[in-house]
Design an enzyme around this catalytic site. Structure first.
Site, PDB file in Angstrom:
ATOM      1  N   CYS A 163      -6.252  -2.179  21.852  1.00 26.20           N
ATOM      2  CA  CYS A 163      -5.040  -1.398  22.203  1.00 26.20           C
ATOM      3  C   CYS A 163      -3.996  -1.651  21.293  1.00 26.20           C
ATOM      4  O   CYS A 163      -2.673  -1.222  21.347  1.00 26.20           O
ATOM      5  CB  CYS A 163      -4.379  -2.318  23.632  1.00 26.20           C
ATOM      6  SG  CYS A 163      -5.778  -2.337  24.755  1.00 26.20           S
ATOM      7  N   HIS A 302       4.576  -4.210  24.820  1.00 20.61           N
ATOM      8  CA  HIS A 302       3.219  -3.693  25.380  1.00 20.61           C
ATOM      9  C   HIS A 302       2.975  -3.698  26.741  1.00 20.61           C
ATOM     10  O   HIS A 302       2.337  -3.003  27.205  1.00 20.61           O
ATOM     11  CB  HIS A 302       2.266  -4.744  24.708  1.00 20.61           C
ATOM     12  CG  HIS A 302       0.762  -4.292  24.758  1.00 20.61           C
ATOM     13  ND1 HIS A 302       0.265  -3.270  24.276  1.00 20.61           N
ATOM     14  CD2 HIS A 302      -0.154  -4.966  25.140  1.00 20.61           C
ATOM     15  CE1 HIS A 302      -1.125  -2.955  24.433  1.00 20.61           C
ATOM     16  NE2 HIS A 302      -1.547  -4.109  25.078  1.00 20.61           N
ATOM     17  N   GLU A 313       3.587 -12.194  26.525  1.00 17.38           N
ATOM     18  CA  GLU A 313       4.311 -11.264  25.547  1.00 17.38           C
ATOM     19  C   GLU A 313       6.060 -11.707  25.817  1.00 17.38           C
ATOM     20  O   GLU A 313       6.778 -11.767  24.920  1.00 17.38           O
ATOM     21  CB  GLU A 313       4.452  -9.871  25.901  1.00 17.38           C
ATOM     22  CG  GLU A 313       4.987  -9.087  25.126  1.00 17.38           C
ATOM     23  CD  GLU A 313       4.938  -7.725  25.127  1.00 17.38           C
ATOM     24  OE1 GLU A 313       5.397  -6.743  24.075  1.00 17.38           O
ATOM     25  OE2 GLU A 313       4.183  -7.198  26.222  1.00 17.38           O
ATOM     26  N   LYS A 334       4.363   2.249  29.821  1.00 21.75           N
ATOM     27  CA  LYS A 334       3.124   2.249  30.437  1.00 21.75           C
ATOM     28  C   LYS A 334       3.345   2.092  32.142  1.00 21.75           C
ATOM     29  O   LYS A 334       2.443   2.435  32.963  1.00 21.75           O
ATOM     30  CB  LYS A 334       2.123   0.849  30.113  1.00 21.75           C
ATOM     31  CG  LYS A 334       1.669   0.734  28.887  1.00 21.75           C
ATOM     32  CD  LYS A 334       0.808  -0.482  28.475  1.00 21.75           C
ATOM     33  CE  LYS A 334       0.382  -0.360  27.012  1.00 21.75           C
ATOM     34  NZ  LYS A 334       1.387  -0.485  26.213  1.00 21.75           N
ATOM     35  N   HIS A 339      -1.915   2.577  30.985  1.00 23.90           N
ATOM     36  CA  HIS A 339      -2.242   2.213  29.461  1.00 23.90           C
ATOM     37  C   HIS A 339      -3.174   2.857  28.498  1.00 23.90           C
ATOM     38  O   HIS A 339      -4.288   3.273  29.068  1.00 23.90           O
ATOM     39  CB  HIS A 339      -3.108   0.854  29.652  1.00 23.90           C
ATOM     40  CG  HIS A 339      -3.040   0.142  28.479  1.00 23.90           C
ATOM     41  ND1 HIS A 339      -2.775   0.288  27.003  1.00 23.90           N
ATOM     42  CD2 HIS A 339      -3.638  -1.291  28.225  1.00 23.90           C
ATOM     43  CE1 HIS A 339      -3.111  -0.334  26.161  1.00 23.90           C
ATOM     44  NE2 HIS A 339      -3.414  -1.473  26.959  1.00 23.90           N
ATOM     45  N   PHE A 398      -7.154  -6.415  22.745  1.00 27.82           N
ATOM     46  CA  PHE A 398      -8.275  -7.535  22.782  1.00 27.82           C
ATOM     47  C   PHE A 398      -8.899  -7.911  21.522  1.00 27.82           C
ATOM     48  O   PHE A 398      -8.793  -6.980  20.668  1.00 27.82           O
ATOM     49  CB  PHE A 398      -9.387  -6.529  23.788  1.00 27.82           C
ATOM     50  CG  PHE A 398      -9.278  -6.584  25.066  1.00 27.82           C
ATOM     51  CD1 PHE A 398      -7.971  -7.006  25.705  1.00 27.82           C
ATOM     52  CD2 PHE A 398     -10.282  -6.122  26.077  1.00 27.82           C
ATOM     53  CE1 PHE A 398      -7.970  -7.233  27.145  1.00 27.82           C
ATOM     54  CE2 PHE A 398     -10.267  -6.120  27.311  1.00 27.82           C
ATOM     55  CZ  PHE A 398      -9.018  -6.590  27.877  1.00 27.82           C
TER      56      PHE A 398
END
Length: 411
Positions: A163, A302, A313, A334, A339, A398
């Site tokens: 991502c 994010h 975050e 998002k 996403h 990830f």
């Protein structure tokens, strides 16, 4: 001496618009691009919603024969890149093609091509597998197809960091121009992973929201958030060396002034709980730009709508910004488009550029009440109109990949 780098063109294919104009109009209105999955039958799945691209016709955006030999993610990339190139007003006839680079990535490539090939093999027909299966599915083909479509013969690479892909691609393109590897770079990400394997795989990780309400599925930082919503599309920037852009009279959206990249080195899916990895990436971006936290107007987070991401975050922002975290505007694109995995950073960079241009920070739609531990200003309930001098974009992937870009209003 590092050279200065500016943004001169934008391109986008998203669940709320297949051009930058359509997309940005949707952003300003607080549109929601999430709906029932139509790409396959989800009757046996726990997840039924995604942010699908709508009304995209490849042959209207590129050569039809070439499009037939591309995966959908590559088609999105080429369409967005062509839009961005045209927006920048670049004519390859006036450029040295070996000074024009392409850095466009995808998190997973074309899962659909893999699934179709496997179905034919399982049916006893391995000889009937599409001969273009491999060049359609591999993740670098977005970059390759963009380079072919534009005639760009310079540095051509494809970062794959889940991502964080799109943001790393833009950051690496920024570096390439800074250090004279290129004068122009086409940079960003593309993705089309709303497939049976994509949805089943992320669902098995318990990463996806099982909400049936499109307006309450992707709800970053909300106390009731329960997973992210898959999205698809592409976001592309044209980055250009400042003097090169000025010489040809290009319009300038913003200047790229900082890039930070770190790794949590902690867990394959969970971010570091104290946010220190992401915080360091933010600090590196600000250090390169020579700015203090209190100078940053806005952070495009994010903000995936998963419990761990949003909490950790938030901690990362507090760690990097200190007391200034109480005053910075934070939102998550998002909430509108889901996403987009490897394309997320590309699309969110487009949002940062437009936010600087328009003095507009969009709301985090769908989110009603922030989690008690998510204690920043997430632009809940309404957008904010303000002079955006510095915008930060965070992407966390990830594998522990952290990528942060810092954009500044060009003076």
């Amino acid at each position: 001496m590092k050279r200065r780098v500016v943004i001169t063109g934008l391109g986008a294919v998203t669940p709320i618009g297949n051009t930058v104009e359509e997309f940005w109009n949707g952003v300003r209105k607080g549109a929601c691009g999430i709906g029932t999955i139509t790409k396959f039958d989800t009757a046996e799945y726990k997840v039924h919603l995604a942010g699908e691209v709508k009304g995209f016709v490849a042959k209207e955006r590129m050569d039809f024969k070439a499009a037939r030999r591309m995966g959908t993610f590559s088609q999105y990339a080429v369409a967005a890149a062509k839009e961005a190139f045209a927006d920048a007003g670049i004519s390859m006839e006036n450029e040295d093609p070996f000074r024009v680079g392409v850095l466009v990535g995808s998190g997973v490539g074309d899962l659909n091509a893999c699934e179709q090939a496997k179905a034919k093999i399982d049916a006893g027909n391995p000889s009937r597998v599409n001969p273009f299966t491999v060049p359609v599915m591999i993740a670098n083909m977005a970059a390759g197809n963009v380079a072919i479509a534009l005639g760009a013969k310079g540095k051509c690479t494809s970062v794959v960091t889940a991502c964080a892909t799109g943001t790393h691609c833009i950051g690496d393109a920024f570096r390439a121009i800074q250090y004279n590897d290129a004068d122009i770079c086409v940079a960003g990400g593309a993705e089309s992973a709303i497939t049976p394997v994509g949805v089943a795989g992320f669902s098995a990780l318990t990463a996806l929201s099982e909400s049936e309400d499109p307006l309450r599925a992707s709800i970053p930082f909300d106390k009731d958030r329960n997973g992210f919503v898959m999205g698809e599309g592409a976001g592309i920037l044209i980055l250009e060396e400042l003097e090169h852009a000025k010489q040809r009279g290009a319009k300038i959206y913003a200047e790229v002034v900082g890039y930070g990249a770190t790794c949590d080195a902690y867990h394959i899916t969970s971010p570091l709980e104290d946010g220190s990895g992401a915080a360091r990436a933010m600090e590196l971006a600000m250090e390169e730009a020579g700015v203090k936290p209190e100078e940053v107007t806005y952070i495009n987070a994010h903000g995936t709508s998963t419990h761990h991401n949003d909490l950790f975050e938030t901690r990362a922002i507090r760690k990097a910004f200190g007391d200034a975290a109480d005053h910075v505007l934070v939102n998550s694109t998002k909430s509108m488009v889901g996403h987009l995995l490897g394309a997320a950073g590309g699309v969110e960079a487009v949002v940062c550029a437009k936010s600087i241009q328009d003095g507009f920070v969009h709301q985090t739609i769908g989110t009603k009440e922030a989690d008690a531990e998510c204690d920043l200003n997430y632009c809940i309930g309404a957008p904010v109109e303000t002079d955006v001098k510095l915008a930060m974009s965070n992407s966390l992937g990830f594998g522990g990949h952290n990528a942060v870009l810092l954009f500044q209003k060009y003076e």
